[in-house]
Design an enzyme around this catalytic site. Structure first.
Site, PDB file in Angstrom:
ATOM      1  N   ASP A   1      -6.671  50.675  31.695  1.00 46.61           N
ATOM      2  CA  ASP A   1      -6.547  51.369  30.412  1.00 46.61           C
ATOM      3  C   ASP A   1      -7.389  52.639  30.431  1.00 46.61           C
ATOM      4  O   ASP A   1      -8.413  52.714  31.119  1.00 46.61           O
ATOM      5  CB  ASP A   1      -7.002  50.460  29.264  1.00 46.61           C
TER       6      ASP A   1
ATOM      7  N   TYR B   1      -1.169  53.552  22.994  1.00 48.73           N
ATOM      8  CA  TYR B   1      -2.386  52.800  23.319  1.00 48.73           C
ATOM      9  C   TYR B   1      -3.262  52.621  22.082  1.00 48.73           C
ATOM     10  O   TYR B   1      -3.672  53.601  21.456  1.00 48.73           O
ATOM     11  CB  TYR B   1      -3.148  53.553  24.407  1.00 48.73           C
TER      12      TYR B   1
ATOM     13  N   ARG C   1      -6.407  51.102  21.546  1.00 47.78           N
ATOM     14  CA  ARG C   1      -7.872  51.026  21.539  1.00 47.78           C
ATOM     15  C   ARG C   1      -8.502  52.412  21.612  1.00 47.78           C
ATOM     16  O   ARG C   1      -9.508  52.626  22.270  1.00 47.78           O
ATOM     17  CB  ARG C   1      -8.353  50.162  22.697  1.00 47.78           C
TER      18      ARG C   1
ATOM     19  N   ASP D   1      -9.935  54.163  29.242  1.00 50.43           N
ATOM     20  CA  ASP D   1     -11.227  54.235  28.580  1.00 50.43           C
ATOM     21  C   ASP D   1     -12.289  53.746  29.553  1.00 50.43           C
ATOM     22  O   ASP D   1     -11.997  53.381  30.691  1.00 50.43           O
ATOM     23  CB  ASP D   1     -11.239  53.427  27.285  1.00 50.43           C
TER      24      ASP D   1
ATOM     25  N   GLU E   1      -4.081  47.044  34.554  1.00 50.45           N
ATOM     26  CA  GLU E   1      -5.109  46.256  33.872  1.00 50.45           C
ATOM     27  C   GLU E   1      -4.591  44.897  33.447  1.00 50.45           C
ATOM     28  O   GLU E   1      -5.339  43.936  33.397  1.00 50.45           O
ATOM     29  CB  GLU E   1      -5.644  47.015  32.652  1.00 50.45           C
ATOM     30  N   LYS E   2      -3.309  44.817  33.159  1.00 53.05           N
ATOM     31  CA  LYS E   2      -2.737  43.575  32.662  1.00 53.05           C
ATOM     32  C   LYS E   2      -1.269  43.499  33.070  1.00 53.05           C
ATOM     33  O   LYS E   2      -0.654  44.521  33.405  1.00 53.05           O
ATOM     34  CB  LYS E   2      -2.896  43.470  31.149  1.00 53.05           C
TER      35      LYS E   2
END
Length: 680
Positions: free
Chosen positions: A124, A348, A350, A126, A28-29
Site C-alpha cells: 500500500d 485507497y 487509508r 504509505d 500487500e494482500k
C-alpha cells in the site's frame, strides 16, 4: 538419440515453451494481487499463494504482515517472568518471525524469489505498506544488488484502468526506503516503549494491590488521558449563572436584536470570559435604554464566499460518518476497506491526504456518471455538476504518497452493499460532487449601535447562493450552520429607537464528553491538547496523534481492554482507565511526547532525521521512566480497583492479557504482545 515417453516429452516441451519469470510482483494482500494479475497478459494459472500470468511473470502477496516482532523471552529466557530488576528490556539485534499461520505463504514467496528476475514492491502507498513488503524481502535474504534493482508499484485505485496506469509508472523502490525506515523506527519504538512501561507499571500497580495489567502505549495512553481529564473536568465543574442583554431596536423590516457589550467599567461583574454575572446590572442597563435613540456607529456589509470542503481523508470521513450516522471509526474503516477491495467503488481508503492530482480531472466525467448510476440519492446532484470548475482540491503539490478518497468510475449496483457501506459510499460520492459546484455565498452584516452611552452589536449572516451547500440536503445540525438574523441596510449616523430589551438567563456548561467524532477530531488536531507551547506550532503541520490507519484500532483497543466505555454516544473512562492514568507519570499521559515522535518520524520519512539518534534518545527516555517506576511509591489511584474484563472476540470476557501499544494498520492482528504467561 533414444525416444522419450509421450508424458516426458510433453513435460520437456512445456518447460522449453514456458517463458522465464522476468517480474515478481509482491502485493500487500490477495485482493491487490488479483487486481494486478487481472491486467497482466493471459492466460492466468492460479497456484496456492500466487498467480502465474501469460508472459511468465508471477504475482504473489502478503496477507497483511507476514512477520512480527519476537517476544522478549525469545531474546532472553529471563524475560519470561516480569521482574523490575530485568528492566529496561533492550535489543541489540532485532528479530522477526512468521506470524502464526503465515509460514506457508512466506515459503511461497521465498521459492518465487529464487526464480524471479526483477522484484516489484506493491505494498500500500504509505509508510506501513512500504515496510510490510520491504521487511519480507529483507527477511528472506534478498541480496543488496537485487534490492537496489527492485521497482515500486503505487496503486491507489483497484479499477483495471488505474492499475494499468500505475504499472506504466514503476519507480525505483530505493526512492521510498525512507518511508520504510520511518515505519521501522515507529514499530521498534512502540515495542520498546510498550514492553518496558507495561511491565514496569504493572509491577508498580501490584504493590498497590491491583491485579490487572497496566497496558501502556505511546498513542493509546495519551488518548486515554484526554478522556480521563475531560471526565474529571466535567465532574468537578460547578455551573454558574450569567446573563445576556439584547436591545430590541425598532425597524420597519422587523426588530433588530443587538447584544450589549459591557465596558471596562463593568469588569468587576464579568468572569474571565467576559460573561456578565450580575443580573441587577443587566436590569439597570435595560431600564436605561428603554425608548432611547439607537445611533448607528458602524455599518459594515460584505458578501463572502465559502468554497466546497475538500474530498475526504480517512479521519475526515470517519468524523463525518460519526456525526451523521453514528458509525464508529472502526466501522467506517471496515466499510471503506470493503468498498475499496471488494466492490472497487472507491480509491485507497487509508489516505491522510485531502487533495487530488490534476491529471485525475480527466476522469471526472466517468466518475460522476458512475455516481449517478451507483447511488440514486445523488443522481440529481450528479446531473447538476459543472465539470468545468477547477476547485482548490486539484493540487499536485499537496498530494503525498496517495490522494484523497474518491469514488472510482466503476458502475455497480449498490444493492450488493450493506446499509453502512452504502452510507459511507454516499458520503464519499457527495464530497466528490461538491468539487464541481460553485462556492456558497453569504451576505454578512455587522452593525454597532450606541444607546444611552452603551455599545450594542448586531450581526447577521444570510445565505444568498447555496452552491455546494445544496448537496447537504436534510443534514444533521452538525453540518448546518446558523445564519443568524437578516439585518436591514443602514448607514452610519442613522438613528432608530430602542423599543425594548430582553435579558436571557444562562448557565455555564461543563465540557462535553468526548464522542467518537470529537475524539477523532482531538487526535487529528492534537496541538490543542499539548502542554509545550513550542510544540503546538510544529504539530499543526503534522498528522496529529496516531495515523489515519491506526486511530480506529487505538480506540477499539481501549474499549477492548476495559479502559474506555460507551454511554450512548458519549465515551467515558472506566475506573481502571482513571486508575491507570493516575498511576503513570504525567509525561506518559499527555500527547506531547507522542506528537513529538510523530513529527520526528515524519521528518525521518523525508530524510531530515536519522534513525540512530532517534532510537538512542528513546532508549534513554525509557530507562529514566523505568527507573522512576522502580523507586516510586505504590499508586493510590489503583487501590481497590478491580482489573477490567477484557472484551474478546464475539464478546468473550477474557481478563486483560499483556497489552502493549497499538495495532498495525488494519491487519487484524496485534503488532506485538507481551508473553501471556508473564501477564498472570
Amino acid at each position: 538419440m533414444l525416444p522419450v515417453t509421450n508424458a516426458l516429452g510433453t513435460l520437456l516441451l512445456t518447460l522449453v515453451a514456458a517463458p522465464a519469470m522476468e517480474h515478481l510482483y509482491i502485493a500487500e494482500k490477495p485482493s491487490l494481487g488479483r487486481a494486478i494479475a487481472a491486467v497482466l497478459p493471459k492466460p492466468h494459472r492460479p497456484h496456492e499463494g500466487y498467480i502465474e500470468v501469460g508472459n511468465g511473470d508471477c504475482v504473489t502477496w502478503c496477507v497483511g504482515h507476514l512477520l512480527e516482532q519476537v517476544e522478549p523471552q525469545e531474546y532472553d529466557a529471563k524475560y519470561q517472568q516480569w521482574r523490575m530488576e530485568d528492566l529496561p528490556i533492550q535489543v541489540s539485534q532485532w528479530q522477526l518471525k512468521a506470524r502464526r499461520g503465515m509460514g506457508k505463504q512466506l515459503a511461497v514467496i521465498r521459492k518465487l524469489l529464487k526464480q524471479a528476475g526483477t522484484l516489484v514492491h506493491a505494498g500500500d502507498p504509505d509508510r506501513e505498506g512500504q515496510l510490510l513488503v520491504d521487511e519480507v524481502i529483507d527477511h528472506l535474504g534478498v541480496s543488496a544488488e537485487r534490492k537496489a534493482a527492485t521497482q515500486r508499484l503505487l496503486i491507489a485505485d483497484l479499477n483495471p484502468d488505474a492499475v494499468r496506469r500505475a504499472l506504466g509508472k514503476l519507480k525505483p523502490n530505493r526512492d521510498y526506503i525512507p518511508l520504510s525506515v520511518s515505519a521501522l523506527a515507529r514499530s521498534r519504538a512502540d515495542w520498546l516503549y510498550g514492553m518496558n512501561l507495561s511491565r514496569a507499571f504493572t509491577l508498580l500497580g501490584r504493590r498497590a494491590g491491583y491485579t490487572g495489567v497496566l497496558s501502556v502505549g505511546r498513542v493509546q495512553t495519551p488518548v486515554l488521558g484526554l478522556v480521563v481529564r475531560r471526565d474529571a473536568e466535567s465532574e468537578a465543574f460547578v455551573p454558574r449563572p450569567f446573563y445576556q442583554l439584547d436591545a430590541l431596536i425598532a425597524h420597519e423590516e422587523g426588530p433588530i436584536r443587538a447584544r450589549w457589550q459591557p465596558s471596562d467599567a463593568c469588569a468587576a461583574w464579568l468572569d474571565e470570559d467576559g460573561r456578565l454575572l450580575a443580573r441587577k446590572l443587566a436590569e439597570h442597563v435595560a431600564g436605561r435604554i428603554q425608548d432611547q435613540p439607537a445611533k448607528v456607529v458602524t455599518a459594515s456589509y460584505e458578501e463572502k464566499s465559502q468554497g466546497a470542503p475538500l474530498p475526504y481523508s480517512l479521519s475526515a470521513l470517519q468524523i463525518d460518518a460519526a456525526k451523521r450516522y453514528g458509525l464508529s471509526a472502526s466501522e467506517v474503516l471496515a466499510c471503506a476497506q470493503k468498498l475499496y477491495e471488494g466492490h472497487k467503488l472507491i480509491t485507497y481508503p487509508r489516505s491522510d491526504c485531502r487533495y487530488l492530482p490534476k491529471d485525475h480531472r480527466a476522469e471526472a466525467p466517468s466518475v460522476v456518471s458512475a455516481i449517478a448510476q451507483n447511488h440514486p440519492p445523488l443522481t440529481e446532484a450528479a446531473s447538476g455538476a459543472d465539470l468545468s470548475l477547477r476547485g482548490r482540491c486539484w493540487n499536485d503539490a499537496k498530494v503525498t504518497a496517495h490522494h484523497a478518497i474518491i469514488p472510482t468510475a466503476k458502475r455497480a449496483s449498490t444493492k450488493a452493499l450493506s446499509a453502512s457501506e452504502a452510507k459511507v459510499y454516499g458520503l464519499i460520492a457527495r464530497q466528490y460532487l461538491m468539487q464541481f459546484y460553485p462556492a456558497a455565498r453569504f451576505a454578512h452584516a455587522h452593525l454597532v449601535f450606541e444607546i444611552a452611552g452603551g455599545e450594542f452589536v448586531a450581526k447577521g449572516r444570510r445565505l444568498k447562493v447555496a452552491g455546494w451547500r445544496a448537496l447537504l440536503g436534510k443534514s444533521p445540525p452538525a453540518e448546518q450552520e446558523e445564519t443568524g438574523q437578516t439585518l436591514p441596510s443602514l448607514v452610519e449616523g442613522e438613528t432608530l429607537i430602542c423599543s425594548g430589551s430582553e435579558i436571557k438567563d444562562c448557565m455555564t456548561e461543563p465540557p462535553k464528553a468526548f464522542t467518537e467524532a470529537t475524539l477523532l477530531q482531538a487526535m487529528t488536531g492534537i496541538a490543542r491538547f499539548v502542554q509545550d507551547p513550542a510544540l503546538k506550532g510544529i504539530l499543526r503541520e503534522t498528522d496529529g496523534l496516531g495515523t489515519e490507519a491506526t486511530r480506529a484500532g487505538i480506540l477499539e483497543l481501549l474499549f477492548k481492554r476495559g479502559f474506555l466505555c460507551r454511554e450512548g454516544k458519549a465515551i467515558r473512562a472506566t475506573s481502571a482507565g482513571r486508575g491507570l492514568i493516575g498511576a503513570l507519570p504525567e509525561s506518559a499521559t499527555y500527547p506531547d511526547m507522542t506528537a513529538r515522535w510523530e513529527s520526528q518520524l515524519q521528518e525521518m520519512a523525508q530524510k531530515r532525521v536519522a534513525y540512530g539518534p532517534f532510537m538512542v534518545a528513546l532508549e534513554q527516555q525509557i530507562a529514566q521512566m523505568v527507573e522512576a517506576a522502580r523507586t516510586a511509591s505504590p499508586p493510590t489511584s489503583l487501590s481497590g480497583i478491580p482489573a477490567p474484563v477484557r472484551r474478546g472476540r464475539k464478546g468473550s470476557g477474557r481478563r486483560s492479557g499483556s497489552g502493549v501499544a497499538g495495532r498495525r494498520k488494519g491487519k487484524g492482528t496485534s503488532k506485538h504482545s507481551a508473553s501471556r504467561s508473564s501477564a498472570s
